[in-house]
Scaffold this active site. Sequence first.
Site, PDB file in Angstrom:
ATOM      1  N   GLY A 183       0.790  -1.476   0.381  1.00  0.00           N
ATOM      2  CA  GLY A 183       0.079  -0.635  -0.362  1.00  0.00           C
ATOM      3  C   GLY A 183       1.165   1.988   0.033  1.00  0.00           C
ATOM      4  CG  ASP A 237      -7.666   0.880   9.723  1.00  0.00           C
ATOM      5  OD1 ASP A 237      -8.981   1.398  10.168  1.00  0.00           O
ATOM      6  OD2 ASP A 237      -8.250  -0.260   9.814  1.00  0.00           O
ATOM      7  CE  LYS A 267     -10.083   4.078   7.896  1.00  0.00           C
ATOM      8  NZ  LYS A 267     -10.018   2.720   7.691  1.00  0.00           N
ATOM      9  CG  PHE A 273     -12.837   0.503   3.228  1.00  0.00           C
ATOM     10  CD1 PHE A 273     -11.761  -0.257   3.797  1.00  0.00           C
ATOM     11  CD2 PHE A 273     -12.440   0.666   1.774  1.00  0.00           C
ATOM     12  CE1 PHE A 273     -11.026  -1.455   3.420  1.00  0.00           C
ATOM     13  CE2 PHE A 273     -11.619  -0.293   1.115  1.00  0.00           C
ATOM     14  CZ  PHE A 273     -10.380  -0.801   1.972  1.00  0.00           C
ATOM     15  CG  ASP A 275      -5.535  -3.259  -1.612  1.00  0.00           C
ATOM     16  OD1 ASP A 275      -5.657  -3.002  -0.830  1.00  0.00           O
ATOM     17  OD2 ASP A 275      -6.617  -4.817  -1.859  1.00  0.00           O
ATOM     18  NE  ARG A 330      -2.722  -3.084  -3.983  1.00  0.00           N
ATOM     19  CZ  ARG A 330      -2.310  -3.628  -3.015  1.00  0.00           C
ATOM     20  NH1 ARG A 330      -2.067  -2.484  -2.287  1.00  0.00           N
ATOM     21  NH2 ARG A 330      -3.111  -4.305  -2.400  1.00  0.00           N
TER      22      ARG A 330
HETATM   23  P1  IMP Z   1      -4.181  -1.597  10.835  1.00  0.00           P
HETATM   24  O1  IMP Z   1      -5.884  -1.883  11.131  1.00  0.00           O
HETATM   25  O2  IMP Z   1      -3.340  -0.675  11.819  1.00  0.00           O
HETATM   26  O3  IMP Z   1      -2.756  -2.954  11.138  1.00  0.00           O
HETATM   27  O4  IMP Z   1      -3.558  -2.301   8.913  1.00  0.00           O
HETATM   28  C1  IMP Z   1      -3.726  -2.948   8.166  1.00  0.00           C
HETATM   29  C2  IMP Z   1      -3.662  -3.066   6.485  1.00  0.00           C
HETATM   30  O5  IMP Z   1      -4.938  -2.710   6.590  1.00  0.00           O
HETATM   31  C3  IMP Z   1      -3.037  -1.841   6.232  1.00  0.00           C
HETATM   32  O6  IMP Z   1      -1.994  -1.506   5.997  1.00  0.00           O
HETATM   33  C4  IMP Z   1      -4.189  -0.918   5.364  1.00  0.00           C
HETATM   34  O7  IMP Z   1      -3.336  -1.873   3.599  1.00  0.00           O
HETATM   35  C5  IMP Z   1      -5.069  -1.790   5.150  1.00  0.00           C
HETATM   36  N1  IMP Z   1      -6.008  -1.324   5.703  1.00  0.00           N
HETATM   37  C6  IMP Z   1      -7.024  -0.452   7.089  1.00  0.00           C
HETATM   38  N2  IMP Z   1      -7.261   0.755   6.709  1.00  0.00           N
HETATM   39  C7  IMP Z   1      -7.671   0.296   5.308  1.00  0.00           C
HETATM   40  C8  IMP Z   1      -8.569   1.380   3.720  1.00  0.00           C
HETATM   41  O8  IMP Z   1     -10.226   1.921   4.765  1.00  0.00           O
HETATM   42  N3  IMP Z   1      -8.700   0.788   2.974  1.00  0.00           N
HETATM   43  C9  IMP Z   1      -7.840   0.253   2.443  1.00  0.00           C
HETATM   44  N4  IMP Z   1      -6.792  -0.824   2.893  1.00  0.00           N
HETATM   45  C10 IMP Z   1      -7.244  -0.682   4.603  1.00  0.00           C
END
Ligand code: IMP
Length: 179
Positions: free
Chosen positions: A49, A107, A135, A156, A163, A169
């Site tokens: 990403g 996230d 977020k 999202f 993606d 992407r």
């Molecule tokens: P985490 O919850 O911070 O571990 O996020 C994990 C991964 O989920 C991120 O690096 C993104 O690849 C994906 N992700 C989280 N939120 C979104 C979103 O809103 N759109 C696309 N990918 C997301």
Amino acid sequence: MTREIRLIDKTFVPYLREDQLLKRIGEIAAQIRSDYGSEKVLFLSVLNGAFMFTSDLMKCLDGDVELSFIKLSSYEGLESTGKVYELIGLNQNVQGKHIVVIEDIVDTGLTVERVSNMLKLQNPLSVEVCTLLYKPEAFKGDEAPKYYGFEIPNKFVVGYGLDYNELGRNLKEIYQLKE
Ligand code: IMP
């Protein structure tokens, strides 16, 4: 800016324009440069990403910069109950270096926390996180990322490296899921 787009079964609406992204990325680069001064920094970009954000961020940074791309992969442990995580692509020693981990989005914060913890085992001088999107409502970690481009609501988003089921992407701008 283009209008709504459709990816698979979902519709997305324009959210952050390319000029807004680039302006903010220039500001983050200036902040990083001022924090580290003439110290050398090793940037570790988390694939897939973060590729577009990394490219534009690097173009705004002058001076000595090292860059590598890493990936966090997971597999089911043989006997363990949970998943086992592994950092792949890290082919250089991080010991004694200032590290900045580049992410597309933080996230829950779990991914970046795992990456940071694995890096810290190798005794770097410091580890900070630089993410384009953050977020706060979804974040479950202890410490917010030091550098972030935009705080966004818990919805999202796709585009600019992010993606939806591997699509989107390539979009130059960020789009938000239409309610
Ligand atoms: P985490 O919850 O911070 O571990 O996020 C994990 C991964 O989920 C991120 O690096 C993104 O690849 C994906 N992700 C989280 N939120 C979104 C979103 O809103 N759109 C696309 N990918 C997301």
